[in-house]
Enzyme design. Structure first.
Site, PDB file in Angstrom:
ATOM      1  N   HIS A  13     -48.668   8.373  16.156  1.00 47.19           N
ATOM      2  CA  HIS A  13     -48.599   9.352  14.760  1.00 47.19           C
ATOM      3  C   HIS A  13     -49.647  10.785  14.866  1.00 47.19           C
ATOM      4  O   HIS A  13     -49.277  11.585  13.943  1.00 47.19           O
ATOM      5  CB  HIS A  13     -49.281   8.463  13.974  1.00 47.19           C
ATOM      6  CG  HIS A  13     -50.782   8.402  13.889  1.00 47.19           C
ATOM      7  ND1 HIS A  13     -51.289   7.758  14.876  1.00 47.19           N
ATOM      8  CD2 HIS A  13     -51.776   8.844  13.066  1.00 47.19           C
ATOM      9  CE1 HIS A  13     -52.818   7.867  14.457  1.00 47.19           C
ATOM     10  NE2 HIS A  13     -52.892   8.699  13.551  1.00 47.19           N
ATOM     11  N   HIS A  28     -50.165  15.870  12.573  1.00 51.82           N
ATOM     12  CA  HIS A  28     -50.331  14.495  12.147  1.00 51.82           C
ATOM     13  C   HIS A  28     -49.370  14.060  11.195  1.00 51.82           C
ATOM     14  O   HIS A  28     -49.122  14.315  10.339  1.00 51.82           O
ATOM     15  CB  HIS A  28     -51.825  14.366  11.292  1.00 51.82           C
ATOM     16  CG  HIS A  28     -52.355  12.944  10.879  1.00 51.82           C
ATOM     17  ND1 HIS A  28     -51.713  12.195  10.080  1.00 51.82           N
ATOM     18  CD2 HIS A  28     -53.152  12.219  11.406  1.00 51.82           C
ATOM     19  CE1 HIS A  28     -52.243  11.004  10.014  1.00 51.82           C
ATOM     20  NE2 HIS A  28     -53.353  10.854  10.866  1.00 51.82           N
TER      21      HIS A  28
END
Length: 226
Positions: free
Chosen positions: A130, A145
């Protein structure tokens, strides 16, 4: 000494809460400042910088002009994914919105692909896929992110295509993710593109809001502080 201890504790807490690589957090020890759009007179007003800065060619290609940065000039960072660009202050997360980790922009993705926008080294990569950290040839440390609180998915619906330490080229695929399944799981897929070492540069600001293509200019960095 006290300051260093506080920074270390702060980094540990954010790492545990958001799954952000410790190396990137330590590089982001800056005062939180709200970001804006380059040349914008009011929040939300879209601005094309090509006619104002004389960097039309750079805006068209989206390539980072690292040789210009090294010479003390400004250059552009392209968007690592396609979607709708928004100000960091509009992100539905207080930590990211306050830019405590560094200035940048956010993109609400329209497809689940993250690519490199310039030559860079992968400096941090979570097993969960992620979040990824990159360092460009010009010295910019980027944190990408994907999603809010998505560390909680433990890698589900994410796939990484590079490894930590890899040297990547413009357009190279870094991460793929399933937008719909992440949303169905109850998570916001808004992706943060943060200049983690903001404090090393004179200015870091967004280029525009609204629809953005892959590698289209997203963030402008104005020369290193010397």
């Amino acid at each position: 000494m006290l300051h260093e201890m506080l920074v270390a504790v702060f980094c540990f807490v954010l790492t545990m809460m958001f799954g952000i690589p410790k190396e990137i957090l330590e590089a982001a020890d800056e005062e939180p400042v709200k970001g804006g759009i380059a040349g914008e007179s009011s929040v939300g007003e879209k601005t094309d910088m090509a006619g104002e800065t004389g960097q039309g060619a750079a805006l068209e290609t989206g390539a980072v002009k690292e040789e210009t940065l090294l010479a003390g000039g400004e250059f552009l960072i392209g968007s690592p994914l396609a979607g709708t660009a928004i100000l960091m202050g509009e992100v539905a997360d207080a930590t990211f919105a306050s830019e405590v980790l560094g200035k940048g922009m956010a993109v609400v993705p329209e497809e689940g692909k993250v690519v490199a926008t310039c030559e860079a080294e992968v400096t941090a990569l979570f097993d969960t896929g992620h979040a990824i950290g990159l360092k460009t040839k010009g010295g910019v440390e980027l944190l990408i992110h994907v999603g809010i609180n998505t560390v909680e998915l433990q890698g589900k619906y994410y796939e990484t295509h590079v490894s930590q330490g890899d040297k990547v080229k413009p357009g190279q695929l870094l991460v793929t993710f399933d937008i719909e399944k992440i949303r169905e799981a109850g998570y916001d897929v808004t992706t943060l593109v943060i200049v983690a070492n903001t404090g090393e540069f004179k200015r870091v600001e967004g280029v525009k809001t609204g629809h953005v293509k892959v590698r289209e200019p997203l963030i402008k960095v104005d020369g290193p502080i010397v």
